[in-house]
Enzyme design. Structure first.
Site, mmCIF file in Angstrom:
data_model
loop_
_atom_site.group_PDB
_atom_site.id
_atom_site.type_symbol
_atom_site.label_atom_id
_atom_site.label_comp_id
_atom_site.label_asym_id
_atom_site.label_seq_id
_atom_site.Cartn_x
_atom_site.Cartn_y
_atom_site.Cartn_z
ATOM 1 N N SER A 52 -7.974 -3.162 5.692
ATOM 2 C CA SER A 52 -8.092 -4.551 6.174
ATOM 3 C C SER A 52 -8.695 -4.579 7.578
ATOM 4 O O SER A 52 -9.258 -5.596 7.987
ATOM 5 C CB SER A 52 -6.739 -5.251 6.158
ATOM 6 O OG SER A 52 -5.865 -4.655 7.086
ATOM 7 N N HIS A 53 -8.582 -3.479 8.335
ATOM 8 C CA HIS A 53 -9.158 -3.426 9.680
ATOM 9 C C HIS A 53 -10.267 -2.380 9.782
ATOM 10 O O HIS A 53 -10.594 -1.910 10.867
ATOM 11 C CB HIS A 53 -8.056 -3.202 10.728
ATOM 12 C CG HIS A 53 -7.244 -4.437 10.912
ATOM 13 N ND1 HIS A 53 -6.325 -4.847 9.970
ATOM 14 C CD2 HIS A 53 -7.240 -5.383 11.883
ATOM 15 C CE1 HIS A 53 -5.790 -5.987 10.364
ATOM 16 N NE2 HIS A 53 -6.327 -6.340 11.513
ATOM 17 N N GLU A 193 -4.590 -9.630 5.188
ATOM 18 C CA GLU A 193 -3.971 -9.292 3.898
ATOM 19 C C GLU A 193 -3.908 -10.541 3.005
ATOM 20 O O GLU A 193 -4.169 -10.478 1.806
ATOM 21 C CB GLU A 193 -2.570 -8.733 4.166
ATOM 22 C CG GLU A 193 -1.670 -8.543 2.967
ATOM 23 C CD GLU A 193 -2.093 -7.399 2.068
ATOM 24 O OE1 GLU A 193 -2.866 -6.543 2.538
ATOM 25 O OE2 GLU A 193 -1.657 -7.382 0.888
HETATM 26 P P1 NDP Z 1 2.244 -3.647 7.529
HETATM 27 O O1 NDP Z 1 3.276 -4.654 7.161
HETATM 28 O O2 NDP Z 1 1.362 -3.098 6.458
HETATM 29 O O3 NDP Z 1 2.988 -2.455 8.277
HETATM 30 C C1 NDP Z 1 2.216 -1.406 8.747
HETATM 31 C C2 NDP Z 1 3.069 -0.459 9.542
HETATM 32 O O4 NDP Z 1 4.294 -0.162 8.871
HETATM 33 C C3 NDP Z 1 2.335 0.849 9.681
HETATM 34 O O5 NDP Z 1 2.713 1.447 10.882
HETATM 35 C C4 NDP Z 1 2.846 1.591 8.440
HETATM 36 O O6 NDP Z 1 2.662 2.990 8.558
HETATM 37 C C5 NDP Z 1 4.291 1.210 8.433
HETATM 38 N N1 NDP Z 1 4.878 1.246 7.091
HETATM 39 C C6 NDP Z 1 4.463 0.586 5.997
HETATM 40 N N2 NDP Z 1 5.260 0.858 4.944
HETATM 41 C C7 NDP Z 1 6.193 1.725 5.383
HETATM 42 C C8 NDP Z 1 7.308 2.387 4.777
HETATM 43 N N3 NDP Z 1 7.593 2.202 3.503
HETATM 44 N N4 NDP Z 1 8.056 3.197 5.549
HETATM 45 C C9 NDP Z 1 7.766 3.383 6.865
HETATM 46 N N5 NDP Z 1 6.741 2.800 7.494
HETATM 47 C C10 NDP Z 1 5.965 1.968 6.760
HETATM 48 O O7 NDP Z 1 1.309 -4.176 8.717
HETATM 49 P P2 NDP Z 1 0.637 -5.585 8.895
HETATM 50 O O8 NDP Z 1 0.018 -5.979 7.605
HETATM 51 O O9 NDP Z 1 1.580 -6.521 9.554
HETATM 52 O O10 NDP Z 1 -0.511 -5.228 9.970
HETATM 53 C C11 NDP Z 1 -1.587 -4.403 9.572
HETATM 54 C C12 NDP Z 1 -2.534 -4.210 10.725
HETATM 55 O O11 NDP Z 1 -3.032 -5.468 11.142
HETATM 56 C C13 NDP Z 1 -1.960 -3.567 11.981
HETATM 57 O O12 NDP Z 1 -2.725 -2.409 12.256
HETATM 58 C C14 NDP Z 1 -2.152 -4.589 13.094
HETATM 59 O O13 NDP Z 1 -2.554 -4.067 14.350
HETATM 60 C C15 NDP Z 1 -3.277 -5.410 12.523
HETATM 61 N N6 NDP Z 1 -3.294 -6.736 13.100
HETATM 62 C C16 NDP Z 1 -4.130 -6.949 14.146
HETATM 63 C C17 NDP Z 1 -4.176 -8.173 14.745
HETATM 64 C C18 NDP Z 1 -5.064 -8.400 15.923
HETATM 65 O O14 NDP Z 1 -4.827 -9.296 16.690
HETATM 66 N N7 NDP Z 1 -6.098 -7.635 16.138
HETATM 67 C C19 NDP Z 1 -3.357 -9.294 14.274
HETATM 68 C C20 NDP Z 1 -2.460 -8.938 13.214
HETATM 69 C C21 NDP Z 1 -2.447 -7.700 12.635
HETATM 70 P P3 NDP Z 1 1.410 3.670 7.754
HETATM 71 O O15 NDP Z 1 0.179 3.199 8.467
HETATM 72 O O16 NDP Z 1 1.633 5.132 7.851
HETATM 73 O O17 NDP Z 1 1.473 3.156 6.352
#
Ligand code: NDP
Length: 344
Positions: A52-53, A193
Site C-alpha cells: 500500500s506504500h 487499505e
Molecule cells: P497495520 O494495521 O497493517 O499494522 C502494521 C503493523 O503491525 C506492522 O508493524 C506489522 O508488522 C504489525 N503487525 C501486523 N500484524 C501483526 C501480527 N499478527 N503480530 C504482530 N505484529 C503485527 O498497519 P496500518 O494499515 O494501520 O498502516 C500501514 C502503513 O500505513 C504504515 O506503514 C503507516 O506508516 C502507513 N501510514 C502512513 C500514513 C502517512 O501519513 N504517511 C498515514 C497512515 C498510515 P509487519 O510489517 O512485520 O507485518
C-alpha cells in the site's frame, strides 16, 4: 524466478525498482535529491511487502506535484534550535528528504544527550514511517515517529472527521538482529487499505467507518465519502489526538483539519509536520543494569507463545526479495512506464 509469482506479476531487482521510480519522478520534474529519497522509500516498501506504500503510490505523486505550493526543488537544511531540538523545514517538498537530512544531527544529539527530537515542517507526506525509525534503531537508539494527515477520522462517539489517520511508528535496537519495529495508523484501517478494498470490490470489517450521515458502514466507498473510525474506541481516539497535538501545535505545524484546508481539493498528499524522537537506551541503563538483556527477554516471552513480533513479516519479505527479486503487478509496472515520458 521467485516461487508463487503469478502471471499478473513481474519480478525486478532492487536496482530496477529504484530506477523505475526515480525515472518516473525525475521525468515529472522532481529534483534529483527528492526523487532519490522517494524512490528509496517506495522501493523499500515494495521490497518488504508493504504494497500500500510501495510503487502503487507513484502515479498518485502526480496529484501532489500538481499542488500549487509543491516545491520540486526543495533543498531542506536541518538547524539545531537547542542542543536537543532539531528542526528541518521540508520547504513544501516531500517530507522524506527533510527527515533523511535531519537524521545525522538527531542521532548525534540523542547519543550525547540521551534524547533528542527532530521536527519536520511543511512536508508533503505519503510514505510509511518505518523506514526512518528502523534506520535510527540501526544506530543503537530507540525511535518514535508520528504525524497527522487529513481530518478523515471521526473521534470515538462522534459522527464526522476531526482527526487524521495519524500513524505512530516505534523502533527498538536489538544486538545482532534487525530492530523491533511497529508502524500503524491510529485509524482502524489505513486509508490506502480502504481504497484498495474498494478497488477489489471487498467490504470493510465492522468498526472501520461511518457513512456521510454518521451511520456505521462496511462499504469502502461510503466510508471514504463519510468518515473513518479510530482503532480501539476511545483509546485509539486519544492516541490520535496525542499525535495531532505533538506533531501539530507542538512543532508549530498544521493539524489534520488545517492540512485538509491547505490541500484545497487538489488531492495531493497531506502537507504537515512530523515529529521524530530518538532515545539512547544506554544512558540510564548504565546505572540500573542490563536493559538489553531485559528487552531480549521480553521479546522471547512474546515469541515463545507463538505470537510474532511486528517487523518480522517485513524482514522475512525483505530476505525473500533479496534472494529472488521484488514482485510488482504487471499492470502497475506498465502504468508507471506509460506515465514516464522519455527524457530528452
Ligand atoms: P497495520 O494495521 O497493517 O499494522 C502494521 C503493523 O503491525 C506492522 O508493524 C506489522 O508488522 C504489525 N503487525 C501486523 N500484524 C501483526 C501480527 N499478527 N503480530 C504482530 N505484529 C503485527 O498497519 P496500518 O494499515 O494501520 O498502516 C500501514 C502503513 O500505513 C504504515 O506503514 C503507516 O506508516 C502507513 N501510514 C502512513 C500514513 C502517512 O501519513 N504517511 C498515514 C497512515 C498510515 P509487519 O510489517 O512485520 O507485518
Amino acid at each position: 524466478m521467485a516461487s508463487g509469482v503469478s502471471p499478473e506479476e513481474i519480478v525486478l531487482s532492487e536496482g530496477e525498482v529504484l530506477a523505475l521510480a526515480r525515472a518516473f519522478l525525475m521525468a515529472h520534474g522532481l529534483g534529483e535529491a527528492q526523487a532519490d529519497a522517494m524512490a528509496r522509500t517506495l522501493c523499500a516498501a515494495q521490497r518488504d511487502g508493504c504494497t500500500s506504500h510501495g510503487l502503487q503510490r507513484l502515479p498518485g505523486t502526480l496529484d501532489t506535484l500538481a499542488h500549487p505550493a509543491f516545491n520540486r526543488h526543495a533543498d531542506p537544511r536541518p538547524e539545531a534550535v537547542t542542543p536537543a531540538v532539531i528542526r528541518v523545514d521540508a520547504d513544501y517538498g516531500f517530507s522524506i528528504l527533510a527527515a533523511e537530512r535531519g537524521l545525522p544531527l538527531l542521532i548525534d544529539s540523542a547519543r550525547t544527550l540521551g534524547v533528542a527530537l527532530l521536527a519536520v515542517n511543511n512536508g508533503f507526506h505519503s510514505t510509511a514511517l518505518w523506514p526512518v525509525v528502523e534506520e535510527i534503531a540501526t544506530h543503537g537508539l530507540a525511535a518514535l515517529s508520528m504525524n497527522p494527515t487529513h481530518d478523515w477520522v471521526a473521534p470515538a462517539g462522534g459522527t464526522r472527521g476531526a482527526l487524521g489517520t495519524n500513524p505512530i511508528a516505534f523502533a527498538w535496537p536489538r544486538p545482532g538482529r534487525p530492530p523491533y519495529v511497529f508502524d500503524f495508523a491510529t485509524s482502524a484501517g489505513a486509508r490506502a487499505e480502504i481504497a484498495q478494498r474498494r478497488q477489489r470490490g471487498e467490504t470493510l470489517p465492522p468498526g472501520w467507518g461511518l457513512d456521510a450521515q454518521g451511520r456505521p458502514s462496511t462499504d469502502p466507498a461510503a466510508v471514504l465519502a463519510g468518515s473513518m473510525l479510530p482503532f480501539g474506541g476511545h483509546k485509539g481516539s486519544a492516541l490520535a489526538t496525542m499525535v495531532e497535538l505533538l506533531a501539530g501545535p507542538f512543532i508549530g505545524d498544521r493539524t489534520s483539519r488545517q492540512s485538509a484546508a491547505f490541500d484545497g481539493g487538489v488531492k495531493a498528499a497531506p502537507c504537515h509536520g512530523e515529529l521524530i524522537v530518538a532515545f539512547n537506551p544506554a544512558i540510564l541503563a548504565a546505572a540500573t543494569g542490563d536493559s538489553e538483556a531485559a528487552a531480549e527477554d521480553l521479546f522471547a516471552r512474546i515469541t515463545a507463545q507463538g505470537a510474532r513480533l511486528p517487523g518480522d513479516r517485513r524482514y522475512a519479505a525483505r530476505a525473500a526479495a533479496r534472494r529472488t527479486g521484488i514482485r510488482v503487478p504487471k499492470a502497475l509496472y506498465e502504468r508507471i512506464r506509460s506515465l514516464t515520458p522519455p527524457q530528452t
